[in-house]
Design a protein around this motif. Structure first.
Motif, PDB file in Angstrom:
ATOM      1  N   ASN A 191       0.829  -1.212   0.000  1.00 34.69           N
ATOM      2  CA  ASN A 191       0.000   0.000   0.000  1.00 34.69           C
ATOM      3  C   ASN A 191       0.860   1.257   0.000  1.00 34.69           C
ATOM      4  OD1 ASN A 191      -2.464  -1.382  -0.002  1.00 34.69           O
ATOM      5  ND2 ASN A 191      -2.476  -1.567   2.211  1.00 34.69           N
ATOM      6  N   PHE A 192       1.988   1.203   0.707  1.00 32.09           N
ATOM      7  CA  PHE A 192       2.929   2.326   0.695  1.00 32.09           C
ATOM      8  C   PHE A 192       3.507   2.492  -0.708  1.00 32.09           C
ATOM      9  CE2 PHE A 192       7.236   3.977   2.529  1.00 32.09           C
ATOM     10  CZ  PHE A 192       6.908   5.272   2.161  1.00 32.09           C
ATOM     11  N   GLU A 193       3.918   1.379  -1.323  1.00 25.88           N
ATOM     12  CA  GLU A 193       4.472   1.489  -2.672  1.00 25.88           C
ATOM     13  C   GLU A 193       3.425   1.991  -3.659  1.00 25.88           C
ATOM     14  OE1 GLU A 193       7.024  -0.865  -6.097  1.00 25.88           O
ATOM     15  OE2 GLU A 193       6.398  -1.986  -4.309  1.00 25.88           O
ATOM     16  N   GLN A 194       2.186   1.540  -3.533  1.00 27.56           N
ATOM     17  CA  GLN A 194       1.134   2.025  -4.427  1.00 27.56           C
ATOM     18  C   GLN A 194       0.942   3.527  -4.265  1.00 27.56           C
ATOM     19  OE1 GLN A 194      -0.669   0.215  -6.926  1.00 27.56           O
ATOM     20  NE2 GLN A 194      -0.942   2.372  -7.459  1.00 27.56           N
ATOM     21  N   ALA A 195       1.038   4.010  -3.033  1.00 26.54           N
ATOM     22  CA  ALA A 195       0.927   5.450  -2.793  1.00 26.54           C
ATOM     23  C   ALA A 195       2.071   6.192  -3.488  1.00 26.54           C
ATOM     24  CB  ALA A 195       0.934   5.740  -1.292  1.00 26.54           C
ATOM     25  N   LEU A 196       3.269   5.619  -3.443  1.00 28.99           N
ATOM     26  CA  LEU A 196       4.412   6.245  -4.111  1.00 28.99           C
ATOM     27  C   LEU A 196       4.257   6.209  -5.625  1.00 28.99           C
ATOM     28  CD1 LEU A 196       7.363   4.925  -1.901  1.00 28.99           C
ATOM     29  CD2 LEU A 196       6.187   7.136  -1.776  1.00 28.99           C
ATOM     30  N   ILE A 197       3.659   5.145  -6.152  1.00 26.88           N
ATOM     31  CA  ILE A 197       3.357   5.070  -7.589  1.00 26.88           C
ATOM     32  C   ILE A 197       2.348   6.150  -7.951  1.00 26.88           C
ATOM     33  CG2 ILE A 197       2.256   3.661  -9.377  1.00 26.88           C
ATOM     34  CD1 ILE A 197       3.499   1.178  -7.941  1.00 26.88           C
ATOM     35  N   ASP A 198       1.298   6.277  -7.138  1.00 24.75           N
ATOM     36  CA  ASP A 198       0.260   7.280  -7.398  1.00 24.75           C
ATOM     37  C   ASP A 198       0.828   8.700  -7.378  1.00 24.75           C
ATOM     38  OD1 ASP A 198      -1.522   5.177  -7.520  1.00 24.75           O
ATOM     39  OD2 ASP A 198      -2.338   5.504  -5.497  1.00 24.75           O
ATOM     40  N   LEU A 199       1.855   8.912  -6.557  1.00 24.85           N
ATOM     41  CA  LEU A 199       2.470  10.231  -6.444  1.00 24.85           C
ATOM     42  C   LEU A 199       3.551  10.468  -7.502  1.00 24.85           C
ATOM     43  CD1 LEU A 199       2.742  10.381  -2.554  1.00 24.85           C
ATOM     44  CD2 LEU A 199       1.295  11.855  -3.982  1.00 24.85           C
ATOM     45  N   GLY A 200       3.871   9.444  -8.293  1.00 25.41           N
ATOM     46  CA  GLY A 200       4.851   9.584  -9.366  1.00 25.41           C
ATOM     47  C   GLY A 200       6.289   9.347  -8.959  1.00 25.41           C
ATOM     48  N   PHE A 201       6.514   8.803  -7.750  1.00 27.30           N
ATOM     49  CA  PHE A 201       7.877   8.523  -7.302  1.00 27.30           C
ATOM     50  C   PHE A 201       8.343   7.122  -7.692  1.00 27.30           C
ATOM     51  CE2 PHE A 201       6.387  11.531  -3.859  1.00 27.30           C
ATOM     52  CZ  PHE A 201       6.996  12.638  -4.415  1.00 27.30           C
ATOM     53  N   ASP A 202       7.419   6.302  -8.177  1.00 27.31           N
ATOM     54  CA  ASP A 202       7.719   4.931  -8.570  1.00 27.31           C
ATOM     55  C   ASP A 202       6.831   4.593  -9.760  1.00 27.31           C
ATOM     56  OD1 ASP A 202       8.866   2.418  -8.484  1.00 27.31           O
ATOM     57  OD2 ASP A 202       7.693   1.686  -6.788  1.00 27.31           O
ATOM     58  N   THR A 203       7.118   3.486 -10.419  1.00 26.23           N
ATOM     59  CA  THR A 203       6.308   3.047 -11.554  1.00 26.23           C
ATOM     60  C   THR A 203       5.797   1.636 -11.281  1.00 26.23           C
ATOM     61  OG1 THR A 203       8.306   2.259 -12.677  1.00 26.23           O
ATOM     62  CG2 THR A 203       7.517   4.463 -13.252  1.00 26.23           C
ATOM     63  N   ALA A 204       4.626   1.358 -11.828  1.00 21.16           N
ATOM     64  CA  ALA A 204       4.038   0.023 -11.707  1.00 21.16           C
ATOM     65  C   ALA A 204       4.883  -0.958 -12.523  1.00 21.16           C
ATOM     66  CB  ALA A 204       2.600   0.064 -12.199  1.00 21.16           C
ATOM     67  N   PRO A 205       4.825  -2.220 -12.178  1.00 24.47           N
ATOM     68  CA  PRO A 205       4.001  -2.842 -11.145  1.00 24.47           C
ATOM     69  C   PRO A 205       4.670  -2.757  -9.769  1.00 24.47           C
ATOM     70  CG  PRO A 205       5.230  -4.541 -12.281  1.00 24.47           C
ATOM     71  CD  PRO A 205       5.568  -3.234 -12.958  1.00 24.47           C
ATOM     72  N   ILE A 206       3.919  -3.096  -8.748  1.00 25.18           N
ATOM     73  CA  ILE A 206       4.465  -3.155  -7.392  1.00 25.18           C
ATOM     74  C   ILE A 206       5.494  -4.281  -7.338  1.00 25.18           C
ATOM     75  CG2 ILE A 206       3.884  -3.756  -5.005  1.00 25.18           C
ATOM     76  CD1 ILE A 206       1.182  -2.340  -5.476  1.00 25.18           C
ATOM     77  N   ASN A 207       6.723  -3.930  -6.925  1.00 23.94           N
ATOM     78  CA  ASN A 207       7.793  -4.930  -6.888  1.00 23.94           C
ATOM     79  C   ASN A 207       8.587  -4.906  -5.582  1.00 23.94           C
ATOM     80  OD1 ASN A 207       9.234  -2.591  -7.136  1.00 23.94           O
ATOM     81  ND2 ASN A 207      10.265  -3.134  -9.048  1.00 23.94           N
ATOM     82  N   GLY A 208       8.118  -4.143  -4.592  1.00 20.63           N
ATOM     83  CA  GLY A 208       8.779  -4.136  -3.291  1.00 20.63           C
ATOM     84  C   GLY A 208       9.935  -3.177  -3.164  1.00 20.63           C
ATOM     85  N   SER A 209      10.113  -2.298  -4.154  1.00 21.19           N
ATOM     86  CA  SER A 209      11.206  -1.329  -4.065  1.00 21.19           C
ATOM     87  C   SER A 209      10.908  -0.105  -4.921  1.00 21.19           C
ATOM     88  CB  SER A 209      12.537  -1.955  -4.496  1.00 21.19           C
ATOM     89  OG  SER A 209      12.532  -2.236  -5.879  1.00 21.19           O
ATOM     90  N   VAL A 210      11.657   0.958  -4.630  1.00 21.51           N
ATOM     91  CA  VAL A 210      11.555   2.203  -5.385  1.00 21.51           C
ATOM     92  C   VAL A 210      12.981   2.714  -5.589  1.00 21.51           C
ATOM     93  CG1 VAL A 210      11.268   3.550  -3.249  1.00 21.51           C
ATOM     94  CG2 VAL A 210      10.499   4.515  -5.406  1.00 21.51           C
ATOM     95  N   PRO A 211      13.282   3.313  -6.758  1.00 27.18           N
ATOM     96  CA  PRO A 211      14.624   3.872  -6.950  1.00 27.18           C
ATOM     97  C   PRO A 211      14.919   4.947  -5.905  1.00 27.18           C
ATOM     98  CG  PRO A 211      13.475   3.705  -9.054  1.00 27.18           C
ATOM     99  CD  PRO A 211      12.464   3.420  -7.982  1.00 27.18           C
ATOM    100  N   THR A 212      16.010   4.786  -5.176  1.00 26.07           N
ATOM    101  CA  THR A 212      16.360   5.727  -4.113  1.00 26.07           C
ATOM    102  C   THR A 212      16.505   7.144  -4.643  1.00 26.07           C
ATOM    103  OG1 THR A 212      17.506   3.915  -2.992  1.00 26.07           O
ATOM    104  CG2 THR A 212      17.986   6.134  -2.217  1.00 26.07           C
ATOM    105  N   ALA A 213      17.011   7.279  -5.848  1.00 26.10           N
ATOM    106  CA  ALA A 213      17.191   8.612  -6.442  1.00 26.10           C
ATOM    107  C   ALA A 213      15.862   9.346  -6.623  1.00 26.10           C
ATOM    108  CB  ALA A 213      17.908   8.495  -7.785  1.00 26.10           C
ATOM    109  N   ASN A 214      14.769   8.598  -6.738  1.00 27.03           N
ATOM    110  CA  ASN A 214      13.447   9.206  -6.914  1.00 27.03           C
ATOM    111  C   ASN A 214      12.882   9.802  -5.636  1.00 27.03           C
ATOM    112  OD1 ASN A 214      13.715   8.163  -9.472  1.00 27.03           O
ATOM    113  ND2 ASN A 214      11.848   6.944  -9.430  1.00 27.03           N
ATOM    114  N   ILE A 215      13.415   9.376  -4.472  1.00 29.11           N
ATOM    115  CA  ILE A 215      12.821   9.792  -3.201  1.00 29.11           C
ATOM    116  C   ILE A 215      13.762  10.597  -2.310  1.00 29.11           C
ATOM    117  CG2 ILE A 215      11.157   7.887  -3.182  1.00 29.11           C
ATOM    118  CD1 ILE A 215      13.025   6.456  -1.162  1.00 29.11           C
TER     119      ILE A 215
END
Length: 196
Positions: A27-51
């Protein structure tokens, strides 16, 4: 051939240095996807440079149970994570934080000792049994009502303008150092005396 080897080397170097931040809560990752900090699909991580450069984050009302990954939001000044299902929250790496709104969760502990620039703290409607704000000398607004606090030391918070600590289990409260205080609500506690 040398150009090809150089391009391959550069490609491996860039890939090798790209880092990801683990986000175990979908749910946290989906929120980050919705905010444009990550891209789908949900994979358990986000690029650190994006945040790492994000200064304001609102992930409220998202049914999040785990905010692991927030530690890599190192530039974060404002965090809104209220109305979730959090039982713990670690903001010790978020040293730029000046406003934290984490009310309406299920927090049993909250450590803000590293957040020395904190100005606004809203942690009401949780299950906190203790809250140490002694290092938060810039604190101007504190709402910690409706927890299970048995003590609250605000003697170092001389900039405090607003304090709401109602509906806890406080047996004493010393606001003698809080000369900037304009609002105080300490009803529904176990106070037998109060010197203002």
């Amino acid at each position: 051939m040398k150009k090809l080897l150089l391009l391959l080397f550069l490609g491996f170097t860039i890939v090798g240095f790209s880092q990801n931040t683990a986000i175990p809560d979908s749910n946290f990752e989906q929120a980050l996807i919705d905010l444009g900090f990550d891209t789908a699909p949900i994979n358990g991580s986000v690029p650190t440079a994006n945040i790492s450069g994000v200064t304001s984050l609102n992930v409220s009302y998202k049914n999040i149970t785990d905010l692991t990954g927030i530690e890599d939001f190192t530039a974060l000044a404002t965090l809104r994570c209220y109305d979730n299902q959090l039982t713990s929250l670690d903001v010790s790496n978020n040293t730029a934080l000046n406003s934290l709104f984490c009310f309406d969760n299920q927090l049993t502990s909250l450590d803000v000792s590293n957040n020395t620039g904190l100005i606004n703290l809203s942690c009401e409607f949780n299950q906190l049994i203790s809250l140490d704000v002694s290092n938060n000398t810039a604190l101007n607004y504190l709402n910690c009502r409706s927890n299970q606090l048995t003590s609250l030391d605000v003697s170092n918070n001389t900039a405090l303008n607003y304090l709401n600590c109602r509906s806890n289990q406080l047996t004493s409260l010393d606001v003698s150092n809080n000369t900037a205080l304009n609002y105080l609500n300490c009803r529904s506690n176990q106070l037998t005396s109060l010197d203002v």
